[in-house]
Design a protein around this motif. Structure first.
Motif, PDB file in Angstrom:
ATOM      1  N   LEU A  76      -7.952  13.564 -11.068  1.00 13.87           N
ATOM      2  CA  LEU A  76      -7.079  13.023 -11.099  1.00 13.87           C
ATOM      3  C   LEU A  76      -5.112  14.136 -10.916  1.00 13.87           C
ATOM      4  O   LEU A  76      -4.053  13.661 -11.149  1.00 13.87           O
ATOM      5  CB  LEU A  76      -6.871  12.276 -12.098  1.00 13.87           C
ATOM      6  CG  LEU A  76      -5.507  11.524 -12.953  1.00 13.87           C
ATOM      7  CD1 LEU A  76      -5.152  10.238 -12.172  1.00 13.87           C
ATOM      8  CD2 LEU A  76      -5.728  10.852 -14.160  1.00 13.87           C
ATOM      9  N   PRO A  77      -6.035  14.771 -12.170  1.00  9.84           N
ATOM     10  CA  PRO A  77      -4.746  16.022 -12.272  1.00  9.84           C
ATOM     11  C   PRO A  77      -4.008  16.548 -11.214  1.00  9.84           C
ATOM     12  O   PRO A  77      -2.355  16.927 -11.476  1.00  9.84           O
ATOM     13  CB  PRO A  77      -5.196  17.259 -13.412  1.00  9.84           C
ATOM     14  CG  PRO A  77      -6.401  16.250 -13.931  1.00  9.84           C
ATOM     15  CD  PRO A  77      -6.787  15.867 -13.150  1.00  9.84           C
ATOM     16  N   LEU A 130       0.663   3.465 -12.782  1.00 10.39           N
ATOM     17  CA  LEU A 130       0.083   5.334 -13.065  1.00 10.39           C
ATOM     18  C   LEU A 130       1.468   5.882 -13.007  1.00 10.39           C
ATOM     19  O   LEU A 130       2.039   6.893 -13.628  1.00 10.39           O
ATOM     20  CB  LEU A 130      -0.727   6.058 -13.135  1.00 10.39           C
ATOM     21  CG  LEU A 130      -1.879   7.010 -13.438  1.00 10.39           C
ATOM     22  CD1 LEU A 130      -1.517   7.587 -14.622  1.00 10.39           C
ATOM     23  CD2 LEU A 130      -2.954   7.687 -12.839  1.00 10.39           C
ATOM     24  N   ALA A 131       1.456   5.376 -11.646  1.00 12.16           N
ATOM     25  CA  ALA A 131       2.897   6.712 -11.040  1.00 12.16           C
ATOM     26  C   ALA A 131       3.638   6.054 -11.757  1.00 12.16           C
ATOM     27  O   ALA A 131       4.784   7.268 -12.439  1.00 12.16           O
ATOM     28  CB  ALA A 131       3.025   6.186  -9.339  1.00 12.16           C
ATOM     29  N   TRP A 132       4.184   5.046 -11.854  1.00 13.36           N
ATOM     30  CA  TRP A 132       5.878   4.781 -12.624  1.00 13.36           C
ATOM     31  C   TRP A 132       5.512   5.253 -13.802  1.00 13.36           C
ATOM     32  O   TRP A 132       6.498   6.097 -14.539  1.00 13.36           O
ATOM     33  CB  TRP A 132       5.972   3.270 -13.327  1.00 13.36           C
ATOM     34  CG  TRP A 132       6.430   2.447 -11.472  1.00 13.36           C
ATOM     35  CD1 TRP A 132       5.543   1.902 -10.600  1.00 13.36           C
ATOM     36  CD2 TRP A 132       7.826   2.264 -11.494  1.00 13.36           C
ATOM     37  NE1 TRP A 132       6.552   1.635  -9.710  1.00 13.36           N
ATOM     38  CE2 TRP A 132       7.996   1.746  -9.853  1.00 13.36           C
ATOM     39  CE3 TRP A 132       8.612   3.254 -11.820  1.00 13.36           C
ATOM     40  CZ2 TRP A 132       9.372   1.446  -9.621  1.00 13.36           C
ATOM     41  CZ3 TRP A 132       9.907   3.697 -11.319  1.00 13.36           C
ATOM     42  CH2 TRP A 132      10.088   2.330  -9.668  1.00 13.36           C
ATOM     43  N   ALA A 153      -0.415  15.719  -9.402  1.00 17.23           N
ATOM     44  CA  ALA A 153       0.245  17.393  -9.187  1.00 17.23           C
ATOM     45  C   ALA A 153       0.835  17.516  -8.174  1.00 17.23           C
ATOM     46  O   ALA A 153       2.043  17.534  -6.906  1.00 17.23           O
ATOM     47  CB  ALA A 153       0.149  18.935  -8.867  1.00 17.23           C
ATOM     48  N   GLN A 154      -0.292  17.016  -6.776  1.00 12.95           N
ATOM     49  CA  GLN A 154       0.599  16.600  -5.857  1.00 12.95           C
ATOM     50  C   GLN A 154       1.461  15.268  -5.076  1.00 12.95           C
ATOM     51  O   GLN A 154       2.637  15.432  -4.254  1.00 12.95           O
ATOM     52  CB  GLN A 154      -0.349  16.256  -4.326  1.00 12.95           C
ATOM     53  CG  GLN A 154      -1.678  17.345  -4.570  1.00 12.95           C
ATOM     54  CD  GLN A 154      -2.792  16.693  -3.434  1.00 12.95           C
ATOM     55  OE1 GLN A 154      -4.198  16.360  -3.790  1.00 12.95           O
ATOM     56  NE2 GLN A 154      -3.010  16.423  -2.142  1.00 12.95           N
ATOM     57  N   LEU A 155       1.438  14.186  -6.335  1.00 10.62           N
ATOM     58  CA  LEU A 155       2.489  13.681  -6.089  1.00 10.62           C
ATOM     59  C   LEU A 155       3.259  14.267  -6.717  1.00 10.62           C
ATOM     60  O   LEU A 155       4.354  13.339  -6.013  1.00 10.62           O
ATOM     61  CB  LEU A 155       2.233  12.080  -7.274  1.00 10.62           C
ATOM     62  CG  LEU A 155       2.480  10.975  -7.196  1.00 10.62           C
ATOM     63  CD1 LEU A 155       2.786  10.050  -5.655  1.00 10.62           C
ATOM     64  CD2 LEU A 155       2.074   9.683  -8.100  1.00 10.62           C
ATOM     65  N   ALA A 156       3.987  14.624  -7.493  1.00  9.36           N
ATOM     66  CA  ALA A 156       5.102  15.631  -7.665  1.00  9.36           C
ATOM     67  C   ALA A 156       5.982  16.167  -6.793  1.00  9.36           C
ATOM     68  O   ALA A 156       6.282  17.012  -6.850  1.00  9.36           O
ATOM     69  CB  ALA A 156       5.266  15.782  -9.175  1.00  9.36           C
ATOM     70  N   LEU A 213      -2.722  26.943  -6.997  1.00  9.88           N
ATOM     71  CA  LEU A 213      -3.992  26.075  -8.642  1.00  9.88           C
ATOM     72  C   LEU A 213      -3.904  24.617  -8.502  1.00  9.88           C
ATOM     73  O   LEU A 213      -4.587  24.543  -9.603  1.00  9.88           O
ATOM     74  CB  LEU A 213      -2.534  26.424  -9.510  1.00  9.88           C
ATOM     75  CG  LEU A 213      -2.739  27.888  -9.771  1.00  9.88           C
ATOM     76  CD1 LEU A 213      -0.979  28.181 -11.509  1.00  9.88           C
ATOM     77  CD2 LEU A 213      -3.792  29.002 -10.233  1.00  9.88           C
ATOM     78  N   VAL A 214      -3.057  24.173  -7.584  1.00 12.27           N
ATOM     79  CA  VAL A 214      -3.404  22.410  -7.487  1.00 12.27           C
ATOM     80  C   VAL A 214      -5.245  22.594  -7.374  1.00 12.27           C
ATOM     81  O   VAL A 214      -5.075  21.179  -7.301  1.00 12.27           O
ATOM     82  CB  VAL A 214      -2.278  22.081  -6.541  1.00 12.27           C
ATOM     83  CG1 VAL A 214      -2.578  20.302  -6.484  1.00 12.27           C
ATOM     84  CG2 VAL A 214      -1.087  22.293  -7.631  1.00 12.27           C
TER      85      VAL A 214
END
Length: 300
Positions: free
Chosen positions: A21-22, A106-108, A26-29, A14-15
């Motif tokens: 951006l979403p 944004l990551a923070w 999602a990848q970052l998490a 799904l990612v």
């Protein structure tokens, strides 16, 4: 590194269908890589089920939500701290923060949002378990720096990823604390073993950029090292069961997870690019088998 290593920038399921951006958030998490939250979740289940108060499905649902959110928050934090190092490692160079697709502010913000979900889960626990859970934050905050100062960052990860066993047990019961300590220590050794397998993917790049790991430290003896950590984990889990039940027959509940861990070691090929990742991911089943053993022992 070989081209066969799956880079962390590869998105699936799904990612892969999300807008840019979403998808990056999602990848970052690591929402597309559930193995991490499974490995965080199973010690929680082991602690809950060994406590002997039944299945506790509602509680486990909260723990699962918390594992997903807090694993995500931990990954975001790790990527913020390690952005410069990640750019130097083939597998991680295209991570959202390292590549510049997601800014650090944004990551923070994303980290705070995920932490708020974890806070909601925390509010579902009694105050004793809340205090135990909060005590892990210092360990979590220090983890990304361990690879810079010790050859054994996997040991620190073992302390962090096993913490759910302490929280799950404390939510439902108190003594015997020594049984809980043995369960927790066993989970920590298990974590060192499977994260050493994971670190085999990055040995060449880690050596070049100065990142330390147990996989590098053990060198050619890595299979024996993993076997020793897995053996120690099984011994401590057996001790936990014995302290709780004092019954030799109860120890047989560990035979399935013992067989699975033995299979991992016997079939581990450090020289194969794909083999270590597959053996690492197999620990989702090892965690399930451990949890089932704890349920049998705690609730029989």
């Amino acid at each position: 590194m070989t081209d066969n290593i799956v880079p962390d920038s590869q998105h699936r399921g799904l990612v892969a269908r999300l807008p840019q951006l979403p998808r990056d958030l999602a990848q970052l998490a690591r929402f597309d890589r559930p193995i991490g939250w499974w490995l965080l979740f199973w010690p929680c289940v082991a602690g809950v089920w060994l406590a002997g108060e039944g299945p506790q499905w509602a509680l486990l649902a909260w723990f699962l939500l918390g594992a997903i959110a807090m694993r995500g928050a931990g990954c975001v934090y790790n990527d913020i701290v390690d952005a410069k190092l990640d750019r130097k490692v083939a597998r991680t160079a295209q991570r959202p923060v390292a590549s510049g697709r997601v800014s650090k502010p944004l990551a923070w913000a994303w980290l705070i949002a995920l932490s708020l979900v974890g806070f909601v889960m925390l509010l579902q626990l009694r105050w004793q378990a809340q205090l135990v859970a909060l005590a892990s934050l210092a360990l979590v905050a220090a983890y990304p720096f361990m690879k810079r100062i010790t050859w054994w960052p996997q040991a620190w990860l073992g302390l962090v990823f096993s913490w759910g066993a302490l929280v799950g047990w404390t939510e439902l019961r108190g003594p015997p604390w020594e049984a809980l300590a043995a369960l927790y220590a066993g989970c920590a050794l298990w974590t060192i073993g499977y994260d050493t397998i994971y670190a085999l993917q990055d040995r060449e790049d880690d050596a070049l950029v100065g990142i330390r790991s147990s996989a590098l430290r053990m060198g050619e003896t890595v299979k024996g090292g993993v076997a020793a950590f897995y053996g120690g984990a099984l011994g401590l889990w057996a001790l936990a069961i014995w302290l709780l039940r004092g019954d030799w027959l109860a120890l047989t509940a560990l035979l399935p997870v013992a067989g699975h861990l033995a299979w991992q070691v016997l079939t581990l090929d450090p020289a194969d690019a794909d083999n270590p990742l597959a053996r690492f991911r197999a620990n989702r089943f090892a965690g399930l088998l451990l949890a089932l053993a704890c349920f049998v022992v705690g609730n029989a």
